[in-house]
Design an enzyme around this catalytic site. Structure first.
Site, short mmCIF file in Angstrom:
data_model
loop_
_atom_site.label_atom_id
_atom_site.label_comp_id
_atom_site.label_asym_id
_atom_site.label_seq_id
_atom_site.Cartn_x
_atom_site.Cartn_y
_atom_site.Cartn_z
N CYS A 35 1.10 -1.08 0.13
CA CYS A 35 -0.26 -0.68 0.05
C CYS A 35 0.90 1.26 -0.02
O CYS A 35 1.98 0.85 0.41
CB CYS A 35 -1.00 0.07 0.86
SG CYS A 35 -1.84 -1.28 1.49
N GLY A 61 -0.73 0.37 -4.92
CA GLY A 61 -2.60 0.32 -4.71
C GLY A 61 -3.28 0.49 -5.98
O GLY A 61 -3.20 1.72 -5.52
N ASN A 135 0.92 1.19 5.43
CA ASN A 135 1.48 0.83 4.48
C ASN A 135 1.90 -0.84 5.28
O ASN A 135 3.07 -0.31 6.40
CB ASN A 135 1.96 1.14 3.78
CG ASN A 135 3.56 0.60 2.92
OD1 ASN A 135 4.23 0.40 2.66
ND2 ASN A 135 3.07 -0.87 2.81
N GLY A 136 1.95 -1.85 5.53
CA GLY A 136 2.76 -3.09 5.93
C GLY A 136 1.68 -3.81 6.86
O GLY A 136 0.78 -4.08 5.73
N CYS A 270 13.29 -2.93 3.16
CA CYS A 270 13.08 -4.36 1.96
C CYS A 270 13.63 -4.26 0.55
O CYS A 270 13.61 -3.68 0.25
CB CYS A 270 11.63 -4.30 1.64
SG CYS A 270 11.03 -5.51 0.43
N TYR A 276 12.77 -4.17 -6.95
CA TYR A 276 10.88 -4.30 -8.08
C TYR A 276 10.10 -3.09 -7.25
O TYR A 276 9.65 -2.59 -8.30
CB TYR A 276 10.34 -5.52 -7.81
CG TYR A 276 8.96 -5.70 -7.93
CD1 TYR A 276 8.68 -5.30 -10.28
CD2 TYR A 276 8.42 -6.47 -7.84
CE1 TYR A 276 7.36 -5.49 -9.74
CE2 TYR A 276 6.50 -6.53 -7.54
CZ TYR A 276 6.42 -6.34 -8.81
OH TYR A 276 4.96 -6.48 -9.69
N SER A 317 9.60 -2.89 -14.98
CA SER A 317 10.41 -2.36 -13.48
C SER A 317 11.50 -2.96 -13.42
O SER A 317 12.89 -2.78 -12.83
CB SER A 317 10.12 -3.54 -12.07
OG SER A 317 9.66 -5.03 -13.03
N CYS A 474 13.04 -12.88 1.85
CA CYS A 474 12.10 -13.75 1.32
C CYS A 474 13.50 -14.78 -0.05
O CYS A 474 13.32 -15.49 -1.16
CB CYS A 474 11.79 -12.54 -0.13
SG CYS A 474 11.93 -11.56 -0.34
#
Ligand code: SF4
Length: 494
Positions: A35, A61, A135-136, A270, A276, A317, A474
């Site tokens: 978001c 978003g 956001n999160g 992140c 991206y 991207s 990830c």
């Protein structure tokens, strides 16, 4: 306080998808952005600035948008399903008069998309009106919600944000700043929060700084945003990051109060924001996203050179990384793939045949450029592998003689618990197959992923003294926070 009028578009509860290809739209199997939040304090055009700020954050978003404005005594807010340009118009913006605003764009991770979850969420509690945008993802929200429900609390949305609102409402503190601090100390996860009362705006970022959150200035006004590109959109300038664990309070009596609710923990921004999610014209931690992606492409070339005729990037991207790869190797960069920007949103297609048509409607391989060529195709990530297969096949159908796939991130093997919509581990192709098996599955002549060291070197090395570090969970399963079986995947905006 204004009542929201249900527009016809707001009654529809099915899913619809953005017009880019870099979204989880069923056609293109990409990670979903989270978001975006935007805030203004101390400007008479707070609503209009928020409108433009949200436009700049639309890539984060596309399912709902909302703005809440305060004028010192009242809130005026409007939220709706759809893109910013569909939710807002002159009529509703002109009624939103006030000098502070918080605003939000959102997507949903679950099957339904509904107005009740659109943000900012607005509550009445004993201290007055309270609006919240975030956001999160709060990965212990489920536990706290269950505890509160057992004590009689009733929840109206499926949003983590409502959990925070309940914690604030139940606080022993009458002072909103103390109540917010107390609530934040109970939650775990990744977040950039904006809280608003009739005379205050409060910004808070999780102690690891997982999600980006920046502060800007516009004359004497203060701005907040998920990304710096939103400041450019309103003529503002970047002032500083909201630091991990920090709580910034703006009110008419005291101006800016720089406070904390938690000590900073090991910083873990992140890494996927650089790869991206973020816009190429944004800076995170003073590092420009386009430049970082170009370095990723250069590093990828150093790690995995292949003799070829052209380099092309999957728009949008991956273009920066493709330019970097081309610069490093001397192989010409060409627009071998073109995104059709004007297809509009598409509903998910029921049959495989129509699904393939949908892909072709949004992305084309340029036959006159790729025919007879050995192509290096740069993409930013592989999730399930279905998108890569489709794009490789597009290039082959257009006459490419070889397609070498280069990915500007390490293999994506683990789900995200910090606000990114990712599938279960069993659906992640890199968690299930070897690189050679993935190469075969996507019909590529060769396949290489950027190394984790190469990624971190490209972003800018973690600096212990500056406490600069990145989340790479990830890729390497090394989560910066405690993850339990109850930890939810996805975005707490839901
Ligand atoms: S797990 Fe991956 S996507 Fe999630 S915050 Fe960490 S780096 Fe970003």
């Amino acid at each position: 306080m204004s009542d929201e009028v249900m527009q016809p578009q707001q009654l529809w509860t099915g899913r619809f998808y953005n017009d880019g290809i870099n979204s989880h739209d069923g056609l293109f199997d990409k990670l979903r952005e989270e978001c975006g939040v935007f805030g203004v304090y101390g400007h008479s055009e707070a609503a209009n600035l928020s409108y433009y700020g949200l436009h700049a954050l639309q890539h984060r978003g596309q399912e709902s948008a909302g703005i809440c404005v305060a004028n010192g005594t009242d809130f005026h807010y409007h939220r709706g399903m759809g893109l910013v340009k569909e939710v807002f118009n002159n009529d509703n913006l002109s009624t939103m008069i006030g000098s502070s605003a918080i605003a939000h764009v959102r997507y949903s991770t679950a099957g339904e998309s509904k107005l009740a979850n659109a943000q900012p969420l607005v509550f009445k509690y004993r201290g007055g009106d309270l609006a919240i945008a975030t956001n999160g993802n709060l990965h212990n929200a489920g536990d706290i919600k269950a505890e509160l429900e057992s004590q009689g609390s009733i929840f109206q949305t499926t949003s983590d944000t409502e959990v925070i609102a309940h914690l604030i409402a139940r606080s022993k503190h009458d002072d909103i700043v103390l109540a917010v601090k107390e609530a934040l100390l109970r939650v775990e996860g990744a977040y950039a929060f904006l809280f608003q009362t009739k005379d205050k705006v409060i910004a808070a970022r999780d102690p690891h700084g997982l999600r980006p959150f920046v502060m800007g200035r516009l004359g004497t006004a203060y701005l907040f945003a998920s990304e710096t590109c939103a400041f450019d959109a309103v003529g503002g300038t970047y002032y500083r990051d909201v630091e991990p664990g920090e709580l910034l309070v703006l009110d008419g009596k005291n101006g800016l109060i720089e406070d904390r609710f938690s000590p900073i923990k090991q910083r873990a921004i992140c890494a996927m924001e650089y790869i991206y999610f973020a816009r190429p014209d944004s800076d995170i931690d003073a590092i420009n996203i386009h430049s970082a992606r170009k370095r990723m492409g250069r590093q990828l070339a150093l790690e995995s050179f292949v003799d070829a005729d052209i380099v092309t990037g999957v728009p949008d991207s991956s273009i920066s990384a493709a330019i970097g790869y081309a610069e490093q190797t001397g192989i010409p960069y060409e627009l071998g793939l073109i995104k059709n920007r004007y297809t509009g949103r598409t509903f998910i297609q029921p049959s495989q045949e129509l699904r393939e048509q949908g892909v072709k409607m949004k992305l084309s391989a340029v036959r006159s450029i790729v025919a007879g060529k050995r192509v290096v195709m740069i993409d930013d990530s592989i999730v399930r592998g279905t998108t890569s297969l489709r794009i490789v096949n597009l290039l082959r159908e257009a006459g490419a003689t070889e397609v070498h796939v280069r990915i500007s991130s390490p293999p994506f093997k683990n789900p995200c618990f910090y606000g990114i919509d990712t599938p279960d581990r069993k659906e992640l192709i890199a968690a299930q197959k070897s690189i050679e098996e993935i190469r075969q599955a996507i019909n590529a002549d060769s396949l290489h992923f950027l190394s984790k060291d190469g990624l971190l070197a490209s972003i800018g090395r973690p600096n212990v003294e500056l406490n600069r570090g990145h989340c790479t969970a990830c890729f390497d399963n090394s989560y910066p926070t405690r993850i339990t079986e109850e930890s939810s995947i996805g975005c707490g905006c839901d």
